[in-house]
Design an enzyme around this catalytic site. Sequence first.
Site, PDB file in Angstrom:
ATOM      1  N   PRO A  81       0.830  -1.221   0.000  1.00  0.00           N
ATOM      2  CG  PRO A  81      -0.655  -1.516   1.750  1.00  0.00           C
ATOM      3  CD  PRO A  81       0.640  -2.019   1.201  1.00  0.00           C
ATOM      4  CD  GLU A  82       3.392   2.692  -4.168  1.00  0.00           C
ATOM      5  OE1 GLU A  82       3.558   3.834  -4.624  1.00  0.00           O
ATOM      6  OE2 GLU A  82       3.705   1.672  -4.798  1.00  0.00           O
TER       7      GLU A  82
END
Length: 295
Positions: A2-3
Site C-alpha cells: 500500500p502506498e
Amino acid sequence: MPELPEVETVRRQLEPLLVGRQILGFRVMPGAERLLRGRSDTSIDAQLNGAVFTTVTRRGKYLGLNLDSEQVVVVHLRMTGSLRFRARDYEEESFTRAIFTLDAGDQLRFVDVRKFGTIDLVDQMDDALPELGPEPLSDEFTTEALWQELRGRQQPIKSALLDQRNVAGIGNIYADEALFLSHLNPEAPAGSLRPAERRLLRQSIRQVLEDGVAHGGASFRDYTDVDGSEGEQQYFVRVFRRTDEPCDDCGAIIRRIIVGGRATHFCPKCQPVRQRGRLVKSTRPSRSAGARSTL
Ligand SMILES: [Zn+2]
C-alpha cells in the site's frame, strides 16, 4: 504494497465507519505480538477501553485513528497489511492479527499475511512516525519544496522518490508512473533535474497519486480495502509491471531494470538516458520536458 493512494482510500472508507464508535476491547492473536513493537495487548487494551474515535487522518503511508482520549492509534500496513470493518459474527479472515472490538457488535480487524505491519498507541501521531518529507497532495508540496529535497543528490531519481524523507507516501508503483509522465530516466541523478523537469515531476507525482486515489488504489497482489474489495488503478498504469509490453505513447518495449535494489519499469524511448544535460539517442526531437503536459 500500500502506498499513499491505497492508504488514503482506506482512510476515506474508515472515517465514516469509525467516527463516534466506541472501543470495547483490543487483542492481538498469538504469534503476532511483534506488531505492537514491544508493547503488550493487555496494556493497550486497558488504555483503549471506552475511547471513542473522533477522526481518521493520514501522513504518508501511515493511518491515524484519533480518539477522544487524546491518543491516536497509528497503523502502518507495510507490505501486506489491511484493515477490515466487520460485524462480529462475520467469518474471521485468514491471517487476522489483531481485533478492535467496537460497540454495536462490530469489529475492526488488522489482517496481515507477512506480519510486517505495526500498530502503535501514542499521544501524537508524530511520536510513532519516522522522519517524513512533504505530503505530496498538500499545498506545501511546491516545486521548490521538492527541489529542496533533491538538490545536490547523486542518487538515482527513482531511489530519491522512494525515500520517505524526501517525499512522503510514494512507493514503487507511483514512482515508476510519475517518472514515466515526467519523461525522466529512473537512473538520472536526482540533483541533475533542470527547472522545467522539476516542475513536470512535481505535477506528475500529484497526478499519479490523485489518479490512484480516484481509482480506489492499485491491487497488484495484496492490497484490498476495508470490505475486502480491490482497487482499479492497476488497470491504468503506463509502465509498472508492463515489462515487454509496448509503450502506450511510442510503441517501444517497456523495460524492467533494478534501481537501488527495486524493480523499475520504464520506456527507454520516452525516458532516455541523458548525459551532460543533453538527451542521448533521442529520436523524438520535439520531446522536451514539459512539452506534453496533457499526459
Ligand atoms: Zn514510450
